[in-house]
Design a protein around this motif. Sequence first.
Motif, mmCIF file in Angstrom:
data_model
loop_
_atom_site.group_PDB
_atom_site.id
_atom_site.type_symbol
_atom_site.label_atom_id
_atom_site.label_comp_id
_atom_site.label_asym_id
_atom_site.label_seq_id
_atom_site.Cartn_x
_atom_site.Cartn_y
_atom_site.Cartn_z
ATOM 1 N N UNK A 112 0.834 -1.204 0.000
ATOM 2 C CA UNK A 112 0.000 0.000 0.000
ATOM 3 C C UNK A 112 0.874 1.262 0.000
ATOM 4 N N UNK A 113 1.908 1.249 0.836
ATOM 5 C CA UNK A 113 2.799 2.411 0.883
ATOM 6 C C UNK A 113 3.507 2.601 -0.457
ATOM 7 N N UNK A 114 3.859 1.488 -1.095
ATOM 8 C CA UNK A 114 4.501 1.581 -2.403
ATOM 9 C C UNK A 114 3.561 2.220 -3.416
ATOM 10 N N UNK A 119 1.471 7.303 -6.385
ATOM 11 C CA UNK A 119 0.251 8.020 -6.767
ATOM 12 C C UNK A 119 0.290 9.438 -6.214
ATOM 13 N N UNK A 120 -0.506 9.746 -5.197
ATOM 14 C CA UNK A 120 -0.630 11.145 -4.763
ATOM 15 C C UNK A 120 0.451 11.605 -3.789
ATOM 16 N N UNK A 121 1.196 10.666 -3.181
ATOM 17 C CA UNK A 121 2.213 11.034 -2.192
ATOM 18 C C UNK A 121 3.599 10.888 -2.808
ATOM 19 N N UNK A 122 4.370 11.984 -2.954
ATOM 20 C CA UNK A 122 5.704 11.894 -3.557
ATOM 21 C C UNK A 122 6.625 10.964 -2.777
ATOM 22 N N UNK A 123 7.471 10.222 -3.513
ATOM 23 C CA UNK A 123 8.375 9.268 -2.887
ATOM 24 C C UNK A 123 9.704 9.898 -2.493
ATOM 25 N N UNK A 135 0.816 23.112 0.095
ATOM 26 C CA UNK A 135 -0.470 22.893 0.760
ATOM 27 C C UNK A 135 -0.504 23.378 2.199
ATOM 28 N N UNK A 136 0.652 23.559 2.819
ATOM 29 C CA UNK A 136 0.682 23.899 4.239
ATOM 30 C C UNK A 136 0.424 22.693 5.125
ATOM 31 N N UNK A 137 0.495 21.492 4.543
ATOM 32 C CA UNK A 137 0.253 20.253 5.277
ATOM 33 C C UNK A 137 1.546 19.448 5.382
ATOM 34 N N UNK A 138 1.690 18.702 6.459
ATOM 35 C CA UNK A 138 2.803 17.766 6.607
ATOM 36 C C UNK A 138 2.232 16.352 6.570
ATOM 37 N N UNK A 139 2.933 15.436 5.904
ATOM 38 C CA UNK A 139 2.451 14.067 5.725
ATOM 39 C C UNK A 139 3.484 13.089 6.262
ATOM 40 N N UNK A 140 3.042 12.150 7.110
ATOM 41 C CA UNK A 140 3.919 11.091 7.606
ATOM 42 C C UNK A 140 3.131 9.786 7.741
ATOM 43 N N UNK A 141 3.792 8.676 7.450
ATOM 44 C CA UNK A 141 3.217 7.367 7.756
ATOM 45 C C UNK A 141 3.360 7.138 9.258
ATOM 46 N N UNK A 142 2.296 6.623 9.884
ATOM 47 C CA UNK A 142 2.288 6.375 11.332
ATOM 48 C C UNK A 142 2.279 4.872 11.571
ATOM 49 N N UNK A 161 15.329 4.861 3.475
ATOM 50 C CA UNK A 161 15.170 5.131 2.044
ATOM 51 C C UNK A 161 14.225 6.297 1.761
ATOM 52 N N UNK A 162 13.065 6.313 2.456
ATOM 53 C CA UNK A 162 12.034 7.302 2.121
ATOM 54 C C UNK A 162 11.911 8.444 3.131
#
Length: 355
Positions: A112-114, A119-123, A135-142, A161-162
């Motif tokens: 799923x992370x791959x 798709x919408x989340x830059x690698x 966007x003013x947003x921060x994104x992290x996998x939890x 790696x990411x």
Amino acid sequence: MPSYPKFFHARQPPSPRKFTAFILLCLVFGLSGFLFGIVSVLLPSSGYRCSGGGCGGGGGEVRSVSVVWDKSGGGGGGAGSAVGGGGGDGERKRYKVMGFVGIQTGFGSVGRRRSLRKSWLPADRQGLQRLEEATGLAFRFIIGRTNDKSKMEELRKEVVRYDDFMLLDIEEEYSKLPYKTLAFFKAAYALYDADFYVKADDDVYLRPDRLSLLLAKERSHSQTYLGCMKKGPVFTNPKLKWYEPMSYMLGNEYFLHAYGPIYALSADVVASLVALKNNSFRMFSNEDVTIGAWMLAMNVNHEDNRALCSPDCTPSSIAVWDIPKCSGLCNPEKRLLELHQRESCSNTPTLVSDD
């Protein structure tokens, strides 16, 4: 006191030419040092600085962080204990963002992370930073932890790696999702000074630009519970997936609460959660119901937005997932990529045209 070198002078005084060259050399070194100091002070630093045990080597600014979950059951200090676990002075800067988006994931969700990163989340780090700045947003996998050393080693490699994770020191187990969710909100609040904290699953197709506009909207109520709201029957059959062991406390129908795949809490709401002791929360079997129950105890505004639970891409959809067939996208590894290839999902304008 340091000892100083002794200078032995020749019997004959130095020639004027050598003395002049020496003076010029000193001036050059002095001027270079002065210019270097001025440049260092004036040039601004950019990006996020390393902030915890998830910080590793390599080039560029490190974004992943390990967060220690408050196991003592302490309250108000809950936020203070949810800090990076890499040592330091305990005083950490809260990064200012409009919204922090925690993408909930697990050890079985590598695929799923791959797909999300395709798709919408830059690698790549630069792409992620551009998205966050736009966007003013921060994104992290939890993600939490496991006793399986091989899985933890694979996760470590993925982090290196990411560099897009927030690692929680709490057991990663489906039956403990309510605990993980509370740990997430407390940790996110400790590390980020955000207007909204968004919980999203890793099987949702998201339009970050539209989510940014939704969170930036002016609201008269500072305590907001934002999501795709629902009610429904309480499952009392132990054989069913959504079985609730404490159904006797809930009656026949659930109260109004947001669907679990994505919802947001305003800063004031999360601050209230942080202030309470961990062991003072009642945990139901289902995470979305648990959050909804906590919201009933607070003076929050339930803001219903159906763009957060769209079954297909539209000019106004923010989060797309296969409601009501699946709690997220069915076959997400494949569907995330399929949706991203569609013009209506990835390349339509942020705002709906007035025409």
